[in-house]
Design a protein around this motif. Structure first.
Motif: not given
Length: 458
Positions: A343-371
């Protein structure tokens, strides 16, 4: 009979992070997404939140990347005039409903199954009809529930309640019909402070409020957590400078307090809790009017007229109303690689801003191939609890920002996303205040992060 639903992604949980991930994903990839949630709609815990709750941070830092919550408006009146608005719970729920309908379902590439439970093995069961469906083997499962918060409305109080004792979750404060002689607020965090501010705003005398505060919290001054780069970047620069010169974690927080970043309710007590929600200075003044503060550990039992705590008992009025604000909130579970084998397990990426972190993960998933590359770009950070947790959260968050910010396409996208607290819009790049703040940050960030890492490890 099990129905097969064609999808490339199964997002389990339609709360803040599930919505932010899905929004960014479909904006940058031609994919089909199925979202499921056990609740009746989108919005996650906001559907169960107490009715007087507001975001503790600016609205534009919350929601999804494509649609700004609140439109970036600034408050024109009241105690926070000049600060960016903070959405109410009803505004947040309505916003997510519109994003679902207009943005996601309207795209023709997202399906939503409310009132449904993910039971594993790529299968989902409706809690209403019992209908079962599954997604194909190529479909990636996205776990947006890993850090789902525990809130008083759906979490029993963590103490025994005997017959005759009056205990309610914070949600039920608005339904009180007979005023008790005493309100007892059980909890140390944002929910407790919200409950007290609400009571004071309705004319309850501070002397009628008892606050059971097992641990004193450090909180962030809301005035410096604003979507204005001249303010926010300067705050981060001040934070790094304070950390770089600190002799200990306690000293770091005292320096942050001196810099106007951190605040504490009682200046005679050194806090040990640092989840660090934001607090307005006007709220701080009101909270300091509560003089009956009980610091004898956590409540263990409520009897009529008596509280039993870790470190003794406290008498209360026989008709006292105990308000449960003591749920654990956002979970502080072990960190996992965001992209795992199952699974892709959503967790904070940018401290204190969970929505931005999840959006970054969505963008990276859409634009990169290698896990492996995706995990390098998006290392997770924990939620804070103790002072050391807070330091580690910021170390990891800043390092993650440096990691994905070094990718030109991610930086360009992030600079256009209001969810990103560090963004500098093109029309502000030459602003002297912004330039000065960025220069200060550049000269302090390396030493600040290194010192925070040392302190958190120690």
């Amino acid at each position: 009979m099990t129905e097969v639903v064609d999808a490339d992604y199964l997002v389990v949980g339609a709360g803040a992070t599930g919505m932010a991930f899905t929004d960014a994903l479909i904006d940058h990839a031609d994919v089909r997404v199925v979202m499921v949630d056990r609740r009746h709609g989108v919005g996650g815990h906001w559907l169960d939140a107490y009715p007087f709750v507001r975001l503790h941070q600016a609205s534009s830092f919350y929601g999804v990347a494509s649609t700004t919550l609140g439109g970036g408006r600034i408050q024109r009146s009241g105690p926070e005039a000049g600060l960016h608005e903070r959405a109410t719970v009803s505004e947040i729920c309505a916003y997510y409903g519109r994003v679902l309908t207009d943005r996601m379902l309207g795209s023709g590439r997202v399906e939503f199954f409310p009132g449904s439970e993910y039971v594993g093995e790529r299968q989902v069961v409706s809690r209403v009809s019992g209908q079962r469906f599954e997604v194909p083997a190529h479909c990636r499962v996205v776990d947006a529930r890993y850090l789902s918060p525990h809130i008083p409305a759906v979490t029993p109080p963590p103490f025994e309640v005997t017959d005759g004792a009056h205990v309610i979750p914070v949600n039920d404060l608005v339904r009180v019909e007979e005023p008790p002689r005493e309100f007892v607020i059980a909890g140390s965090g944002k929910t407790a402070t919200d409950a007290i501010i609400w009571l004071l705003a309705r004319g309850v005398d501070p002397d009628r409020i008892t606050w059971v505060r097992p641990r004193d919290p450090w909180m962030l001054n809301r005035a410096v957590i604003q979507p204005d780069p001249a303010i926010y970047v300067a705050m981060v620069a001040d934070m790094m400078q304070s950390a770089a010169g600190a002799s200990s974690l306690e000293d770091a927080f005292l320096r942050l307090e001196e810099a106007g970043i951190m605040i504490r309710i009682d200046r005679s007590v050194t806090p040990t809790m640092a989840r660090a929600p934001t607090l307005g200075l006007w709220e701080l003044e009101q909270l300091r009017s509560i003089e009956r503060v009980v610091r004898r550990g956590h409540a263990r039992r409520v009897d009529p007229g008596l509280l039993t705590l870790d470190e003794g008992t406290v008498e209360i009025s026989p008709d006292a109303l105990v308000v449960h604000c003591a749920a654990s909130g956002l979970q502080n579970r072990p960190l996992l690689p965001v992209w795992g084998p199952s699974a892709i397990t959503l967790q904070p990426i940018r401290a204190g801003f969970p929505c931005f972190g999840a959006a970054v993960v969505g963008y990276v998933e859409a634009t990169r191939e290698d896990d492996a590359e995706k995990n390098r770009l998006c290392p997770p950070s924990p939620f804070g609890n103790t002072l050391a947790d807070w330091a580690e959260m910021n170390v990891r968050g800043i390092r993650a920002t440096q990691s994905f910010g070094a990718e030109p396409d991610i930086k360009a996208w992030a600079d256009g996303v209001p969810l990103n607290p560090s963004r500098v819009p093109p029309d502000r790049s030459a602003d002297p205040a912004v330039v000065e703040a960025l220069q200060r940050l550049q000269t302090t960030v390396q030493a600040g992060v290194a010192r925070l890492a040392e302190l958190s490890a120690g």
